[in-house]
Design an enzyme around this catalytic site. Structure first.
Site, PDB file in Angstrom:
ATOM      1  N   GLY A  48       4.397 148.372  34.032  1.00  0.00           N
ATOM      2  CA  GLY A  48       3.450 147.656  33.181  1.00  0.00           C
ATOM      3  C   GLY A  48       2.549 146.748  33.982  1.00  0.00           C
ATOM      4  N   ARG A  81       3.378 155.650  34.600  1.00  0.00           N
ATOM      5  CA  ARG A  81       4.778 156.049  34.679  1.00  0.00           C
ATOM      6  C   ARG A  81       4.830 157.381  35.417  1.00  0.00           C
ATOM      7  NH1 ARG A  81       6.913 151.179  33.055  1.00  0.00           N
ATOM      8  NH2 ARG A  81       5.820 150.478  31.190  1.00  0.00           N
ATOM      9  N   ASP A 117      11.129 145.501  37.347  1.00  0.00           N
ATOM     10  CA  ASP A 117      12.475 145.991  37.627  1.00  0.00           C
ATOM     11  C   ASP A 117      12.503 147.489  37.933  1.00  0.00           C
ATOM     12  OD1 ASP A 117      15.566 145.421  37.286  1.00  0.00           O
ATOM     13  OD2 ASP A 117      15.146 147.239  36.149  1.00  0.00           O
ATOM     14  N   THR A 169       5.381 141.202  36.824  1.00  0.00           N
ATOM     15  CA  THR A 169       5.803 141.503  35.461  1.00  0.00           C
ATOM     16  C   THR A 169       5.701 140.259  34.603  1.00  0.00           C
ATOM     17  OG1 THR A 169       7.709 142.061  34.062  1.00  0.00           O
ATOM     18  CG2 THR A 169       8.207 141.194  36.242  1.00  0.00           C
ATOM     19  N   ASP A 176       7.475 139.675  32.106  1.00  0.00           N
ATOM     20  CA  ASP A 176       8.777 139.388  31.501  1.00  0.00           C
ATOM     21  C   ASP A 176       9.557 138.286  32.217  1.00  0.00           C
ATOM     22  OD1 ASP A 176       8.221 141.423  29.733  1.00  0.00           O
ATOM     23  OD2 ASP A 176       9.431 142.923  30.779  1.00  0.00           O
ATOM     24  N   ASP A 214      11.810 138.555  34.489  1.00  0.00           N
ATOM     25  CA  ASP A 214      13.216 138.949  34.363  1.00  0.00           C
ATOM     26  C   ASP A 214      13.870 139.368  35.675  1.00  0.00           C
ATOM     27  OD1 ASP A 214      11.719 141.254  34.697  1.00  0.00           O
ATOM     28  OD2 ASP A 214      12.746 142.399  33.137  1.00  0.00           O
ATOM     29  N   ARG A 236      11.613 142.627  26.754  1.00  0.00           N
ATOM     30  CA  ARG A 236      12.763 143.550  26.807  1.00  0.00           C
ATOM     31  C   ARG A 236      14.072 142.795  26.554  1.00  0.00           C
ATOM     32  NH1 ARG A 236      12.934 147.251  31.879  1.00  0.00           N
ATOM     33  NH2 ARG A 236      12.888 145.223  32.908  1.00  0.00           N
TER      34      ARG A 236
END
Length: 327
Positions: A15, A76, A107, A130, A132, A134, A176
């Site tokens: 992303g 992707r 990730d 990212t 996120d 994370d 997520r």
């Protein structure tokens, strides 16, 4: 010094995140500054397999630090998940005379980098790109600050209509299985609660919120929800409210991909610039299979296997800040 590295490839994968272009710019110019050629790999690992590669000069990355998205594009790539696909990618590197890679992504991207590096003994350094936030080992990831501010501004606008109609709003954000975006945007926007994966595993957050009477003193409520199978997402929570607590006038707003876009914040531009230069420094120090992180405002090197396998823990102090400030 790893003088055998004469040319690096840089790619963005997974992303997109605001600040990726700033990272591409920094990596490119730091490499050129140190006498290393740079090749931009388009469409992530897909471009590494198909050979969509172009040599980058200093002016190739001019006037991009303020742009969202990624000039290298991202995609992707199911083929890279296979040994055959990765073999083709390695052959492309050999043909292009690329000695090392800088991979900017989250990730999944760094997981792929770790596998590829181990299979073909390729020096790879990762940058955590990212929204996120994370990845383990870094206090913040590239794109997180911009996304957080985008969410905050959106929630501020939603509050106007929530207050006008005395409604309960569930606002779904990305993340997520990591609740940092939802939790910190809830604090920043003055929301009443955040429903996040880390807590949903342990208890039914919706029931707890309703039963505690979190609207006793307010005529409207905003609840931030992480988009996740664990939380169920905003739509499922709204359906539960309609069924179990029909006295509430409930609405849902899913912010979606607008969280990824926009010009990166100053913090993301600075972070990406620091990390890009650190990535080249790491390669010159013969580091490999590491992600560049930042901890207490200092650059750190985190082995891929730690960055992608360890889970970031949500701060109890942040949970307490939201709990106390939302009464």
């Amino acid at each position: 010094m790893a003088s055998n590295i004469k040319c690096i490839g840089v790619l963005t994968s997974g992303g997109d995140a605001p600040g990726m272009n700033a990272a591409i710019r920094s990596v490119t110019r730091a490499a050129i500054f140190n006498g290393i050629r740079v090749k931009g790999i388009f469409k992530g690992y897909k471009g590494l397999i198909s050979g969509e590669i172009s040599e980058f000069k200093t002016n190739s990355v001019s006037n991009i630090i303020q742009q969202g998205g990624t000039i290298l594009k991202t995609a992707r790539c199911a083929e890279f998940l296979t040994p055959e696909g990765r073999k083709i990618a390695f052959e492309t590197m050999q043909r292009e005379e690329i000695d090392a890679l800088v991979v900017i992504g989250g990730d999944g991207s760094l997981t792929g980098a770790n596998i590829f590096a181990n299979e073909f003994d390729v020096p790879i350094v990762g940058l955590p790109g990212t929204i996120d936030n994370d990845l383990y080992g870094t206090d913040v990831t590239i794109g997180y600050d911009t996304a957080l501010n985008t969410i905050m501004q959106s929630v501020d606008k939603i509050r106007d209509t929530a207050t006008s109609h005395e409604r309960l709003f569930f606002i779904e954000v990305m993340g997520r299985n990591c609740g940092y975006l939802a939790l910190n945007s809830a604090i920043a926007s003055g929301a009443e609660a955040a429903i996040i994966p880390e807590i949903s595993i342990e208890k039914d957050q919706l029931s707890e919120l309703i039963e505690q009477g979190f609207r006793k003193s307010k005529n409207s409520s905003l609840v931030l929800v992480t988009e996740s199978e664990i939380t169920g997402g905003a739509l499922k929570l709204a359906e539960r409210v309609k069924t179990e607590y029909p006295q509430y006038d409930v609405r849902v707003s899913i912010l979606g991909h607008l969280q990824r876009g926009g010009s990166p914040s100053a913090q993301d531009r600075i972070l990406a610039s620091r990390m890009g230069i650190a990535a080249i420094r790491a390669l010159l120090e013969d580091q490999r299979n590491v992600m560049i992180g930042i901890h207490e405002n200092e650059i750190v090197y985190i082995p891929f296997k730690r960055a992608i396998k360890k889970e970031r823990e949500i701060s109890d102090e942040l949970l307490e800040v939201l709990r106390i400030s939302s009464i």
